[in-house]
Design a protein around this motif. Structure first.
Motif, PDB file in Angstrom:
ATOM      1  N   SER A 166      19.316  40.853 -18.839  1.00 14.13           N
ATOM      2  CA  SER A 166      18.733  39.510 -18.867  1.00 14.13           C
ATOM      3  C   SER A 166      18.138  39.268 -20.249  1.00 14.13           C
ATOM      4  O   SER A 166      17.792  40.219 -20.962  1.00 14.13           O
ATOM      5  N   ARG A 167      17.987  38.002 -20.605  1.00 16.07           N
ATOM      6  CA  ARG A 167      17.489  37.682 -21.942  1.00 16.07           C
ATOM      7  C   ARG A 167      15.975  37.586 -21.983  1.00 16.07           C
ATOM      8  O   ARG A 167      15.332  38.086 -22.876  1.00 16.07           O
ATOM      9  N   ARG A 168      15.399  36.937 -21.001  1.00 12.49           N
ATOM     10  CA  ARG A 168      13.949  36.704 -21.018  1.00 12.49           C
ATOM     11  C   ARG A 168      13.445  36.594 -19.590  1.00 12.49           C
ATOM     12  O   ARG A 168      14.160  36.130 -18.715  1.00 12.49           O
ATOM     13  N   LEU A 169      12.212  37.008 -19.370  1.00 11.23           N
ATOM     14  CA  LEU A 169      11.593  36.890 -18.058  1.00 11.23           C
ATOM     15  C   LEU A 169      10.286  36.126 -18.227  1.00 11.23           C
ATOM     16  O   LEU A 169       9.439  36.511 -19.031  1.00 11.23           O
ATOM     17  N   THR A 170      10.127  35.056 -17.472  1.00  9.32           N
ATOM     18  CA  THR A 170       8.899  34.273 -17.520  1.00  9.32           C
ATOM     19  C   THR A 170       8.349  34.091 -16.112  1.00  9.32           C
ATOM     20  O   THR A 170       9.100  34.122 -15.128  1.00  9.32           O
ATOM     21  N   LEU A 171       7.042  33.896 -16.048  1.00 11.82           N
ATOM     22  CA  LEU A 171       6.379  33.645 -14.770  1.00 11.82           C
ATOM     23  C   LEU A 171       5.768  32.255 -14.779  1.00 11.82           C
ATOM     24  O   LEU A 171       5.179  31.830 -15.778  1.00 11.82           O
ATOM     25  N   ARG A 172       5.911  31.551 -13.655  1.00 14.50           N
ATOM     26  CA  ARG A 172       5.364  30.211 -13.508  1.00 14.50           C
ATOM     27  C   ARG A 172       4.733  30.091 -12.126  1.00 14.50           C
ATOM     28  O   ARG A 172       4.858  30.985 -11.296  1.00 14.50           O
ATOM     29  N   ASP A 173       4.090  28.963 -11.899  1.00 19.09           N
ATOM     30  CA  ASP A 173       3.542  28.671 -10.573  1.00 19.09           C
ATOM     31  C   ASP A 173       4.401  27.580  -9.951  1.00 19.09           C
ATOM     32  O   ASP A 173       3.964  26.457  -9.738  1.00 19.09           O
ATOM     33  N   THR A 174       5.655  27.912  -9.664  1.00 22.52           N
ATOM     34  CA  THR A 174       6.605  26.941  -9.137  1.00 22.52           C
ATOM     35  C   THR A 174       6.327  26.652  -7.669  1.00 22.52           C
ATOM     36  O   THR A 174       5.804  27.499  -6.941  1.00 22.52           O
ATOM     37  N   ARG A 175       6.688  25.463  -7.221  1.00 22.76           N
ATOM     38  CA  ARG A 175       6.432  25.030  -5.851  1.00 22.76           C
ATOM     39  C   ARG A 175       7.700  24.978  -5.011  1.00 22.76           C
ATOM     40  O   ARG A 175       7.663  25.199  -3.809  1.00 22.76           O
ATOM     41  N   SER A 176       8.820  24.660  -5.638  1.00 22.00           N
ATOM     42  CA  SER A 176      10.038  24.431  -4.867  1.00 22.00           C
ATOM     43  C   SER A 176      10.962  25.636  -4.814  1.00 22.00           C
ATOM     44  O   SER A 176      11.858  25.686  -3.980  1.00 22.00           O
ATOM     45  N   ARG A 177      10.761  26.608  -5.697  1.00 23.38           N
ATOM     46  CA  ARG A 177      11.628  27.793  -5.676  1.00 23.38           C
ATOM     47  C   ARG A 177      10.839  29.006  -6.151  1.00 23.38           C
ATOM     48  O   ARG A 177       9.895  28.893  -6.925  1.00 23.38           O
ATOM     49  N   TRP A 178      11.286  30.176  -5.694  1.00 24.75           N
ATOM     50  CA  TRP A 178      10.591  31.414  -6.031  1.00 24.75           C
ATOM     51  C   TRP A 178      11.139  32.045  -7.297  1.00 24.75           C
ATOM     52  O   TRP A 178      10.461  32.841  -7.941  1.00 24.75           O
ATOM     53  N   GLY A 179      12.373  31.724  -7.649  1.00 29.76           N
ATOM     54  CA  GLY A 179      12.964  32.293  -8.847  1.00 29.76           C
ATOM     55  C   GLY A 179      14.133  31.450  -9.306  1.00 29.76           C
ATOM     56  O   GLY A 179      14.656  30.610  -8.559  1.00 29.76           O
ATOM     57  N   SER A 180      14.560  31.669 -10.545  1.00 36.71           N
ATOM     58  CA  SER A 180      15.712  30.947 -11.067  1.00 36.71           C
ATOM     59  C   SER A 180      16.343  31.767 -12.181  1.00 36.71           C
ATOM     60  O   SER A 180      15.707  32.632 -12.790  1.00 36.71           O
ATOM     61  N   CYS A 181      17.621  31.473 -12.433  1.00 38.01           N
ATOM     62  CA  CYS A 181      18.379  32.127 -13.498  1.00 38.01           C
ATOM     63  C   CYS A 181      19.079  31.033 -14.289  1.00 38.01           C
ATOM     64  O   CYS A 181      19.838  30.241 -13.717  1.00 38.01           O
ATOM     65  N   SER A 182      18.825  30.969 -15.584  1.00 37.03           N
ATOM     66  CA  SER A 182      19.444  29.939 -16.410  1.00 37.03           C
ATOM     67  C   SER A 182      20.833  30.385 -16.866  1.00 37.03           C
ATOM     68  O   SER A 182      21.200  31.557 -16.751  1.00 37.03           O
ATOM     69  N   ALA A 183      21.569  29.450 -17.423  1.00 37.06           N
ATOM     70  CA  ALA A 183      22.936  29.750 -17.879  1.00 37.06           C
ATOM     71  C   ALA A 183      22.946  30.768 -19.011  1.00 37.06           C
ATOM     72  O   ALA A 183      23.935  31.481 -19.209  1.00 37.06           O
TER      73      ALA A 183
END
Length: 250
Positions: A166-183
């Motif tokens: 993976s290129r980068r790992l970031t943490l957020r306080d998202t409401r609609s999803r627990w995780g995501s992977c960008s292109a």
């Protein structure tokens, strides 16, 4: 010579981004969102945050939105009454860390550090030193740091298992999803996963790492996820039952 006077129409007043609704015992701000594809007005109350949103068609008049909200004040009040109580980060609060209840303990002596210790009864506690007013921020930063450490370990392990990176790992306080992977291979997660049992965090890490191989939710994708995390179905069931409740904390 007849001179034509040019008349300028003053610019229209900017539309507000929210309207207040009087529920009797309190005033609630309702966010306004216009959506091109909307054909009618729709109301939504977020189970995670309690935020109320009214979605409008592009040309719906603001006066109609006002009437619509006044007519649905009872519905808004009912939905808000069903939401779980918010749980602040303060001394005495019990919150789950990796699924295990920990009590927040304030220690007045020493520098402003935060760590896990047994309390006076030998039960798990999160001890916070420093000014009491700083406790909420310090607890949150502690949880974010713990989440990042666990997620980095899990992502590295699953990447090694698939032979990807993976290129980068970031943490957020998202409401609609627990995780995501960008292109481009960057992964993002909710720090609130540290509140869930470890197999839930591990599943989300496996899910997003699997997207580094398959940027879809095909049968092949799910075979990869199950290969990385045999407890996938158990973790998804836990999130369905308890995931929304994680947003109560802090």
């Amino acid at each position: 010579m007849l001179r034509l006077r040019r008349f300028f129409r003053p610019p229209a007043a900017a539309e507000p981004d929210r309207l207040d609704v009087d529920l009797g015992d309190r005033i609630v701000a309702v966010a306004l969102r216009r959506r091109d594809g909307a054909r009618r007005m729709t109301l939504r109350v977020s189970a995670a945050t309690g935020a109320v949103t009214l979605t409008l068609p592009p040309r719906a008049p603001l006066a109609g939105a006002r009437t619509f909200l006044d007519a649905h004040g009872g519905w808004i009040a009912q939905r808000l009454s069903r939401l779980p109580e918010r749980i602040p980060f303060r001394p005495g609060t019990i919150l789950p860390l990796r699924g295990v209840p920990h009590r927040i303990v304030h220690e007045t002596q020493g520098r402003g550090t935060t760590r896990v210790v047994p309390d006076e009864a030998g039960e798990p506690a999160i001890a916070v030193r420093g000014e009491e007013s700083a406790i909420p921020g310090r607890v949150r930063r502690f949880l974010v740091a713990e989440a990042e450490a666990d997620l980095r370990e899990a992502v590295a392990r699953h990447c090694a298992g698939l032979g990807v990176s993976s290129r980068r790992l970031t943490l957020r306080d998202t409401r609609s999803r627990w995780g995501s992977c960008s292109a481009n291979g960057s992964l993002s997660f909710s720090w609130r996963l540290i509140l869930a049992p470890p197999h839930v965090l591990d599943y989300l890490a496996a899910h997003e790492v699997a997207h580094l191989k398959e940027m879809n939710h095909s049968h092949r994708f799910w075979r990869i996820v199950h290969g990385l995390c045999p407890r996938t179905e158990e973790a998804e069931a836990w999130l369905d039952r308890h995931g929304t409740g994680l947003h109560r904390y802090g």
